[in-house]
Design a protein around this motif. Structure first.
Motif, PDB file in Angstrom:
ATOM      1  N   VAL A 124       0.731  -1.317   0.236  1.00  0.00           N
ATOM      2  CA  VAL A 124       0.029  -0.036  -0.140  1.00  0.00           C
ATOM      3  C   VAL A 124       0.929   1.049  -0.146  1.00  0.00           C
ATOM      4  CG1 VAL A 124      -1.880   1.295   0.911  1.00  0.00           C
ATOM      5  CG2 VAL A 124      -1.734  -1.009   0.814  1.00  0.00           C
ATOM      6  N   GLN A 125       2.021   0.881   0.818  1.00  0.00           N
ATOM      7  CA  GLN A 125       2.693   2.611   0.671  1.00  0.00           C
ATOM      8  C   GLN A 125       3.382   2.686  -0.155  1.00  0.00           C
ATOM      9  OE1 GLN A 125       3.410  -0.478   2.239  1.00  0.00           O
ATOM     10  NE2 GLN A 125       5.430  -0.810   1.367  1.00  0.00           N
ATOM     11  N   LEU A 126       3.722   1.798  -1.007  1.00  0.00           N
ATOM     12  CA  LEU A 126       4.147   2.159  -2.516  1.00  0.00           C
ATOM     13  C   LEU A 126       3.121   2.500  -3.814  1.00  0.00           C
ATOM     14  CD1 LEU A 126       6.039  -0.958  -2.791  1.00  0.00           C
ATOM     15  CD2 LEU A 126       6.853   1.226  -1.898  1.00  0.00           C
ATOM     16  N   TRP A 127       1.708   2.097  -3.222  1.00  0.00           N
ATOM     17  CA  TRP A 127       0.752   2.876  -4.354  1.00  0.00           C
ATOM     18  C   TRP A 127       0.897   4.464  -4.736  1.00  0.00           C
ATOM     19  CZ3 TRP A 127      -4.231   0.419  -2.506  1.00  0.00           C
ATOM     20  CH2 TRP A 127      -4.140  -1.259  -2.093  1.00  0.00           C
ATOM     21  N   PRO A 128       1.305   4.974  -6.096  1.00  0.00           N
ATOM     22  CA  PRO A 128       1.383   6.717  -6.402  1.00  0.00           C
ATOM     23  C   PRO A 128       0.264   6.866  -5.856  1.00  0.00           C
ATOM     24  CG  PRO A 128       1.147   5.215  -8.598  1.00  0.00           C
ATOM     25  CD  PRO A 128       1.513   3.967  -7.422  1.00  0.00           C
ATOM     26  N   ASP A 129      -0.855   6.649  -6.619  1.00  0.00           N
ATOM     27  CA  ASP A 129      -2.209   7.361  -6.394  1.00  0.00           C
ATOM     28  C   ASP A 129      -3.042   5.971  -5.337  1.00  0.00           C
ATOM     29  OD1 ASP A 129      -4.716   8.801  -6.383  1.00  0.00           O
ATOM     30  OD2 ASP A 129      -3.941   9.049  -8.128  1.00  0.00           O
ATOM     31  N   VAL A 130      -2.929   6.349  -4.085  1.00  0.00           N
ATOM     32  CA  VAL A 130      -3.811   5.702  -2.933  1.00  0.00           C
ATOM     33  C   VAL A 130      -5.608   6.289  -3.406  1.00  0.00           C
ATOM     34  CG1 VAL A 130      -4.802   5.363  -1.329  1.00  0.00           C
ATOM     35  CG2 VAL A 130      -2.547   5.480  -1.811  1.00  0.00           C
ATOM     36  N   PRO A 131      -6.258   7.116  -3.602  1.00  0.00           N
ATOM     37  CA  PRO A 131      -7.435   7.189  -3.854  1.00  0.00           C
ATOM     38  C   PRO A 131      -7.782   6.395  -5.274  1.00  0.00           C
ATOM     39  CG  PRO A 131      -6.668   9.388  -2.982  1.00  0.00           C
ATOM     40  CD  PRO A 131      -5.371   8.024  -3.152  1.00  0.00           C
ATOM     41  N   LEU A 156       3.786   3.454   6.611  1.00  0.00           N
ATOM     42  CA  LEU A 156       2.824   3.503   6.389  1.00  0.00           C
ATOM     43  C   LEU A 156       2.645   5.319   6.404  1.00  0.00           C
ATOM     44  CD1 LEU A 156      -0.043   2.596   4.638  1.00  0.00           C
ATOM     45  CD2 LEU A 156      -0.770   2.073   7.450  1.00  0.00           C
ATOM     46  N   PRO A 157       2.507   6.355   5.634  1.00  0.00           N
ATOM     47  CA  PRO A 157       1.937   7.747   5.603  1.00  0.00           C
ATOM     48  C   PRO A 157       0.655   7.450   6.368  1.00  0.00           C
ATOM     49  CG  PRO A 157       2.896   6.476   3.684  1.00  0.00           C
ATOM     50  CD  PRO A 157       2.651   5.568   4.230  1.00  0.00           C
ATOM     51  N   GLY A 158       1.079   8.458   7.348  1.00  0.00           N
ATOM     52  CA  GLY A 158       0.026   8.894   7.732  1.00  0.00           C
ATOM     53  C   GLY A 158      -0.402   8.430   8.647  1.00  0.00           C
ATOM     54  N   GLY A 159      -0.327   6.780   9.064  1.00  0.00           N
ATOM     55  CA  GLY A 159      -0.350   5.875   9.839  1.00  0.00           C
ATOM     56  C   GLY A 159      -1.802   5.518   9.038  1.00  0.00           C
ATOM     57  N   LEU A 160      -2.610   4.802  10.388  1.00  0.00           N
ATOM     58  CA  LEU A 160      -3.544   4.171  10.065  1.00  0.00           C
ATOM     59  C   LEU A 160      -5.066   4.533  10.342  1.00  0.00           C
ATOM     60  CD1 LEU A 160      -3.261   0.160  11.726  1.00  0.00           C
ATOM     61  CD2 LEU A 160      -3.931   1.282   9.795  1.00  0.00           C
ATOM     62  N   PRO A 161      -4.849   5.813  11.205  1.00  0.00           N
ATOM     63  CA  PRO A 161      -5.957   6.606  10.986  1.00  0.00           C
ATOM     64  C   PRO A 161      -6.199   7.305   9.750  1.00  0.00           C
ATOM     65  CG  PRO A 161      -4.722   7.110  12.804  1.00  0.00           C
ATOM     66  CD  PRO A 161      -3.938   5.691  12.011  1.00  0.00           C
ATOM     67  N   MET A 186      13.425  -9.455  14.378  1.00  0.00           N
ATOM     68  CA  MET A 186      13.440  -8.492  12.968  1.00  0.00           C
ATOM     69  C   MET A 186      12.335  -8.158  12.329  1.00  0.00           C
ATOM     70  SD  MET A 186      16.883  -8.449  13.301  1.00  0.00           S
ATOM     71  CE  MET A 186      17.075  -7.168  11.741  1.00  0.00           C
ATOM     72  N   ALA A 187      11.343  -8.299  12.911  1.00  0.00           N
ATOM     73  CA  ALA A 187       9.206  -8.788  12.271  1.00  0.00           C
ATOM     74  C   ALA A 187       9.193  -7.070  12.983  1.00  0.00           C
ATOM     75  CB  ALA A 187       8.804  -9.254  12.244  1.00  0.00           C
ATOM     76  N   SER A 188       8.855  -6.195  12.178  1.00  0.00           N
ATOM     77  CA  SER A 188       7.947  -5.122  12.254  1.00  0.00           C
ATOM     78  C   SER A 188       6.103  -5.187  12.233  1.00  0.00           C
ATOM     79  CB  SER A 188       8.535  -4.070  11.258  1.00  0.00           C
ATOM     80  OG  SER A 188       7.709  -4.033  10.627  1.00  0.00           O
ATOM     81  N   THR A 189       5.836  -4.196  13.487  1.00  0.00           N
ATOM     82  CA  THR A 189       4.830  -4.048  13.822  1.00  0.00           C
ATOM     83  C   THR A 189       3.784  -3.697  11.611  1.00  0.00           C
ATOM     84  OG1 THR A 189       5.281  -3.064  15.750  1.00  0.00           O
ATOM     85  CG2 THR A 189       3.241  -3.123  14.931  1.00  0.00           C
ATOM     86  N   ALA A 190       2.794  -4.843  12.422  1.00  0.00           N
ATOM     87  CA  ALA A 190       2.197  -4.764  10.770  1.00  0.00           C
ATOM     88  C   ALA A 190       0.828  -3.923  11.413  1.00  0.00           C
ATOM     89  CB  ALA A 190       1.353  -5.967  10.478  1.00  0.00           C
ATOM     90  N   ALA A 191       0.263  -3.109  10.218  1.00  0.00           N
ATOM     91  CA  ALA A 191      -0.773  -2.508  10.368  1.00  0.00           C
ATOM     92  C   ALA A 191      -2.000  -3.011   9.317  1.00  0.00           C
ATOM     93  CB  ALA A 191      -0.264  -1.211   9.721  1.00  0.00           C
ATOM     94  N   LEU A 192      -2.742  -3.078  10.074  1.00  0.00           N
ATOM     95  CA  LEU A 192      -3.988  -4.125   8.718  1.00  0.00           C
ATOM     96  C   LEU A 192      -5.574  -3.333   9.410  1.00  0.00           C
ATOM     97  CD1 LEU A 192      -2.592  -6.628  10.782  1.00  0.00           C
ATOM     98  CD2 LEU A 192      -3.294  -7.560   8.986  1.00  0.00           C
ATOM     99  N   LEU A 193      -5.434  -3.441   8.201  1.00  0.00           N
ATOM    100  CA  LEU A 193      -7.190  -2.887   7.635  1.00  0.00           C
ATOM    101  C   LEU A 193      -8.293  -3.833   6.607  1.00  0.00           C
ATOM    102  CD1 LEU A 193      -7.899   0.707   6.596  1.00  0.00           C
ATOM    103  CD2 LEU A 193      -9.527  -1.176   5.413  1.00  0.00           C
TER     104      LEU A 193
END
Length: 204
Positions: A124-131, A156-161, A186-193
């Protein structure tokens, strides 16, 4: 992130190609495996469902989804990753349970209302146009269909909110967010929606 760092990240993870792409693919297969399989369990596809996996990379999540679903479609902009996924999932491809194609979140090439579940893990963080991407994914979901997005919280830019707001603006309902700690030092926290496309009026 500087220009060279952005170029390297894109070559390794966004649209993997060349030596960096092969390296990135190996890292994704190893580092994201637990999260990919966890996401499939959360999405809970059944033998009646068609699942779209956006940006499957080397195919760990595709392989897991193909065991549970009627049909899986994987779209990725990287020929290198499509080839890696095809090798990993050769059996599912041969049985007709999996189709791989070039595509992106904002240009899937699929018909309206053609899938039951959409999944995207760590892209998701790599999508150039999220909307635009969210609008496209809503379009290809059937009414009542579900979307599950998962990525590294720290990327994740801006976080989950912010992501939740974008998903609601795109016309999804029942939006839920949470975090998950993958196994491993070495795992990092995953954000889920998770969210759903509203059902058409008059349909149950």
């Amino acid at each position: 992130m500087g220009r060279i760092a952005r170029w390297a990240a894109a070559r390794a993870f966004g649209r993997p190609s060349g030596l960096l792409g092969r390296f990135g693919g190996r890292l994704m297969a190893r580092g994201n495996a637990a999260t990919e399989r966890h996401a499939v369990l959360l999405a809970a596809p059944t033998e009646r469902d068609t699942v779209l996996v956006v940006g499957p990379g080397p195919g760990v999540g595709l392989e897991a989804a193909a065991r549970r679903s009627a049909r899986v479609i994987g779209i990725d902009p990287s020929p290198a990753m499509l080839a890696a996924a095809r090798r990993r999932c050769a059996g599912a491809v041969a049985r007709g349970r999996l189709r791989l194609a070039a595509g992106t979140a904002d240009s899937t090439g699929l018909p309206d209302g053609s899938v039951d579940i959409v999944m995207a893990v760590n892209n998701v963080q790599l999508w150039p146009d999220v909307p635009a991407a969210l609008g496209e994914l809503r379009r290809v979901l059937r009414p009542g269909g579900r979307i599950l997005l998962c990525t590294h919280l720290k990327w994740l830019p801006g976080g989950l909110p912010t992501l939740a707001d974008s998903v609601q603006v795109a016309g999804f309902e029942s939006v839920r967010t949470w975090t998950w700690e993958p196994p491993g030092r070495m795992a990092s926290t995953a954000a889920l929606l998770s969210a759903a496309r509203p059902r058409d009026r008059g349909r149950s």
